[in-house]
Design a protein around this motif. Structure first.
Motif, PDB file in Angstrom:
ATOM      1  N   SER A 170       0.939  -6.157   3.079  1.00 28.41           N
ATOM      2  CA  SER A 170      -0.306  -5.686   3.703  1.00 28.41           C
ATOM      3  C   SER A 170      -1.161  -6.852   4.202  1.00 28.41           C
ATOM      4  O   SER A 170      -1.281  -7.884   3.539  1.00 28.41           O
ATOM      5  CB  SER A 170      -1.101  -4.851   2.704  1.00 28.41           C
ATOM      6  OG  SER A 170      -0.387  -3.685   2.343  1.00 28.41           O
ATOM      7  N   VAL A 207      -7.772   2.533   3.606  1.00 27.36           N
ATOM      8  CA  VAL A 207      -7.110   1.360   3.028  1.00 27.36           C
ATOM      9  C   VAL A 207      -7.922   0.113   3.355  1.00 27.36           C
ATOM     10  O   VAL A 207      -8.276  -0.114   4.519  1.00 27.36           O
ATOM     11  CB  VAL A 207      -5.678   1.207   3.570  1.00 27.36           C
ATOM     12  CG1 VAL A 207      -5.057  -0.098   3.080  1.00 27.36           C
ATOM     13  CG2 VAL A 207      -4.831   2.400   3.160  1.00 27.36           C
ATOM     14  N   SER A 253       0.859  -1.180   0.000  1.00 25.54           N
ATOM     15  CA  SER A 253       0.000   0.000   0.000  1.00 25.54           C
ATOM     16  C   SER A 253       0.898   1.233   0.000  1.00 25.54           C
ATOM     17  O   SER A 253       1.844   1.314   0.795  1.00 25.54           O
ATOM     18  CB  SER A 253      -0.893   0.016   1.240  1.00 25.54           C
ATOM     19  OG  SER A 253      -1.665  -1.167   1.333  1.00 25.54           O
TER      20      SER A 253
END
Lengths: 110, 111
Positions: B80, B107, B19
Motif C-alpha cells: 500500500s 483507506v 489493505s
C-alpha cells in the motif's frame, strides 16, 4: 475514444426550485445509462437506469425523474427540489464488467 | 435492505502494508463483481472486476479473491502507498447491468 460528460460540476439551488442535470456519452451507441446519488460519506444509491431511448426504470420513489431523449443523452430532473435531494449525483454507463462514471454534480439544496 | 455488505468502514495501514476489504452478498443472480476507487470530489473509477467462475484475479498490486460458496469476495491492496488513500467500494452486478454497491471503506495509508 469513449467518454462521458456530466454538468454542471456544482449547483446550489433553493428549496422548491426545478432541477436539470445532463449527461452525455461519446464514442458508443445504445449504451446502458444510470443515475446514482451519493449522500455525504455514504455509498451509492441507484436512482434510474435506461437501456434505450425513452426507456426509463426507476429504482427509488422520490420527486426526481429521468428522461432519455437521445441515444447518448440522459437527463435527471425535478420540478421542486427538497432539502433531502442534496448530494453528489453521478451518471454512468456500462462498460464491460462495470461502469464508467462521470465526474459528478455536487448539488446543495438550501 | 443493503444487498452488498462491506467491511470495515475504515482502515489505516502503513506504507508497504496490505489493505484488505471484505464484501458479502445474498443474491445469487449477481454475475459480476467490480471494485471501485473514489477520491474526494471525484466519481468512482473502476479498479478491477471478477466473474464468479474465477476464484482470484490480480492486476498489479490489486487482487480480488472470490468465494462463490460463501458468497464473499475481497480486495487486497499489496504494498500500500499513500496515493492509495481513498474510499473503496465493492459492487455486485446483475444481467441488467445494475450495480448494487457496498457502503464503502475509507483507506488511509500512513507514510
Amino acid at each position: 475514444s469513449q467518454t462521458i460528460h456530466q454538468w454542471p460540476a456544482t449547483l446550489v439551488q433553493p428549496v422548491g426550485s426545478p432541477l436539470s442535470l445532463e449527461c452525455t456519452v461519446e464514442g458508443t451507441s445504445n449504451p446502458n445509462l444510470y443515475w446514482y446519488r451519493q449522500a455525504a460519506g455514504r455509498g451509492l444509491q441507484l436512482l434510474f437506469y435506461s437501456v434505450g431511448i425513452g426507456q426509463i426504470s426507476s429504482e427509488v420513489p422520490q420527486n426526481l425523474s429521468a428522461s432519455r431523449p437521445q441515444d447518448r443523452q440522459f437527463i435527471l430532473s425535478s420540478k421542486k427540489l427538497l432539502l433531502s435531494d442534496s448530494g453528489f449525483y453521478l451518471c454512468a454507463w456500462r462498460t464491460g464488467l462495470g461502469y464508467t462514471f462521470g465526474s459528478g454534480t455536487r448539488l446543495t439544496v438550501v | 435492505q443493503q444487498q452488498v455488505k462491506q467491511s470495515p468502514q475504515s482502515l489505516i495501514v502503513q506504507k508497504g502494508g496490505i489493505s484488505i476489504i471484505n464484501c458479502a452478498y445474498e443474491n445469487t443472480a449477481f454475475d459480476y463483481f467490480p471494485w471501485y476507487q473514489q477520491f474526494p470530489g471525484k466519481g468512482p473509477a473502476l479498479l478491477i472486476a471478477i466473474r464468479p467462475d474465477v476464484s482470484e484475479k490480480k492486476e498489479g498490486r490489486f487482487t480480488i479473491s472470490f468465494n462463490k460458496s460463501a458468497k464473499q469476495f475481497s480486495l487486497h491492496i499489496m504494498d500500500s502507498q499513500p496515493g492509495d488513500s481513498a474510499t473503496y467500494f465493492c459492487a455486485a452486478g446483475d444481467s441488467w447491468g445494475k450495480l448494487q454497491f457496498g457502503a464503502g471503506t475509507q483507506v488511509v495509508v500512513t507514510p
